[in-house]
Design a protein around this motif. Structure first.
Motif, short mmCIF file in Angstrom:
data_model
loop_
_atom_site.label_atom_id
_atom_site.label_comp_id
_atom_site.label_asym_id
_atom_site.label_seq_id
_atom_site.Cartn_x
_atom_site.Cartn_y
_atom_site.Cartn_z
N VAL A 158 41.19 40.67 32.94
CA VAL A 158 40.31 40.58 34.15
C VAL A 158 40.90 39.86 35.33
O VAL A 158 41.01 38.59 35.16
N TYR A 160 39.45 38.43 37.86
CA TYR A 160 38.49 37.23 38.09
C TYR A 160 38.99 36.07 37.50
O TYR A 160 39.15 35.14 37.88
N GLU A 163 42.21 34.84 38.73
CA GLU A 163 42.03 34.09 40.06
C GLU A 163 41.45 32.73 40.10
O GLU A 163 41.69 31.72 40.48
N LYS A 164 40.46 32.83 38.98
CA LYS A 164 39.80 31.40 38.88
C LYS A 164 40.46 30.53 38.08
O LYS A 164 40.08 29.43 37.57
N PHE A 178 30.90 33.10 34.59
CA PHE A 178 30.46 33.75 35.76
C PHE A 178 29.09 33.34 35.55
O PHE A 178 28.21 33.50 34.89
N GLU A 184 27.17 41.10 42.33
CA GLU A 184 28.78 40.43 42.39
C GLU A 184 29.23 40.72 40.93
O GLU A 184 30.47 40.86 40.57
N LYS A 187 31.34 43.66 40.55
CA LYS A 187 32.51 43.61 41.19
C LYS A 187 33.47 43.04 40.21
O LYS A 187 34.65 43.37 40.37
N SER A 188 33.29 41.84 39.86
CA SER A 188 34.29 41.01 39.32
C SER A 188 34.56 41.36 37.56
O SER A 188 35.40 41.22 37.32
N PHE A 189 33.48 41.92 36.90
CA PHE A 189 33.70 42.36 35.73
C PHE A 189 33.37 43.80 35.42
O PHE A 189 32.25 44.05 34.74
#
Ligand SMILES: NC(=O)c1ccc[n+]([C@@H]2O[C@H](COP(=O)([O-])OP(=O)(O)OC[C@H]3O[C@@H](n4cnc5c(N)ncnc54)[C@H](O)[C@@H]3O)[C@@H](O)[C@H]2O)c1
Length: 273
Positions: A158, A160, A163-164, A178, A184, A187-189
């Motif tokens: 994933v 996200y 990135e994190k 999250f 949101e 979009k991220s998951f």
């Protein structure tokens, strides 16, 4: 015998296959499978072989729509809106499994369905409590929260998470990865997209529905908890999902909830919202 409902299935993977078998065996007195379509044609052929009926395979979405009263979409989120749009434009009813693909254009679909006198069926999927949420929506809903727990490996790949810089490999206890709106979250998951989208559409929309996603090293199932606060009272549900034997990303309950919707369509007595 009354008129049989003609059912066409788009997407012959785990869900499409299970639903085709259900139409063939459980609903043989009220429905008939009339088409199977998959962009990987051999999947449609393999499924048609199970029914000893190679004529079920169709070579285009248009052919499938022409032969059906009800189209069942079980493909991918990026295609579900287009498939629904084409089906509705031909005044066909549609059941959508890749619900995440509708979240951005839900109102557009609603307007089109009204104009064309078609119905859009969205099964509850892998969550329970949509019936209560729909009832509570008839009064005032103050808050809807979805908490999803999955094993860390479910979040592998994933973007996200990368990135994190979230380290999931050495996790010893639950980690909230999250918290935010359903919009949101979807979009991220992307793999969490269906549950969050269904909940949003049944309740207070993607901006106002809150989503919390937890990586949990101590579980093997996907667990979804829903909390609703409304003028009608509080609702709490928890669904511990068994994984579909043919696709580890899909919960068995998602298939069963689609079969339950088929029952609602076909049987004279409709129980629950
Ligand atoms: N509503 C829910 O709660 C819920 C739960 C689980 C899965 N889903 C969704 O249902 C969908 C199907 O799930 P699955 O487990 O059967 O997936 P799957 O990967 O097993 O099968 C998908 C099939 O669709 C075919 N396909 C892809 N794009 C296509 C297109 N444009 N036209 C025709 N066929 C196409 C693929 O070749 C594949 O055979 C997925 O989008 C999944 O996210 C929804």
């Amino acid at each position: 015998m009354g008129k049989l409902l003609k059912v066409g299935i788009v997407g012959c993977g785990a869900i499409g296959t299970s639903l085709a078998k259900a139409v063939f065996s459980d609903f043989s007195s009220s429905a008939r499978l009339t088409g199977l379509y998959d962009t990987e044609i051999e999947k449609a052929q393999k499924l048609a072989d199970k029914f000893n009926n190679p004529e079920l395979v169709v070579l285009s979405l248009e052919d499938l729509i022409n032969k059906a009263d009800l189209v069942i979409e079980a493909t991918k989120a990026q295609f579900s809106f287009g498939i629904a749009q084409k089906s509705i434009n031909a005044s066909r009813d549609i059941m959508v499994m890749s619900v995440g693909g509708l979240i951005q254009r839900f109102e557009e679909l609603e307007t089109l369905a009204k104009e064309k006198n078609a119905r859009v069926f969205i099964p509850s999927g892998a969550i329970c409590g949509i019936d209560g949420l729909k009832a509570a929506s008839c009064s005032k809903i103050n808050k809807v929260t979805l908490t999803t727990r999955k094993p860390p490996k479910a979040f592998q790949g994933v973007a996200y998470v990368a990135e994190k810089k979230i380290d999931l490999e050495h996790l010893k206890e639950d980690l909230v990865i999250f918290e935010g709106s359903a919009r949101e979250a979807t979009k991220s998951f992307p793999q969490n997209i269906n549950v969050a989208a269904t909940l949003s559409m049944a309740g207070i929309g993607p901006e106002n529905t809150l989503v919390r996603i937890i990586a949990s090293p101590n579980i093997t199932q996907n667990i979804h908890e829903i909390e609703v606060e409304s003028d009608a009272g509080k609702i709490t549900t928890r669904t511990e999902n068994v994984i579909h034997p043919d696709n580890p990303k899909t919960s068995y309950m998602a298939v069963l909830s689609a079969i339950a919707v088929l029952k609602q369509i076909l049987e004279p007595i409709k129980i629950g919202a």
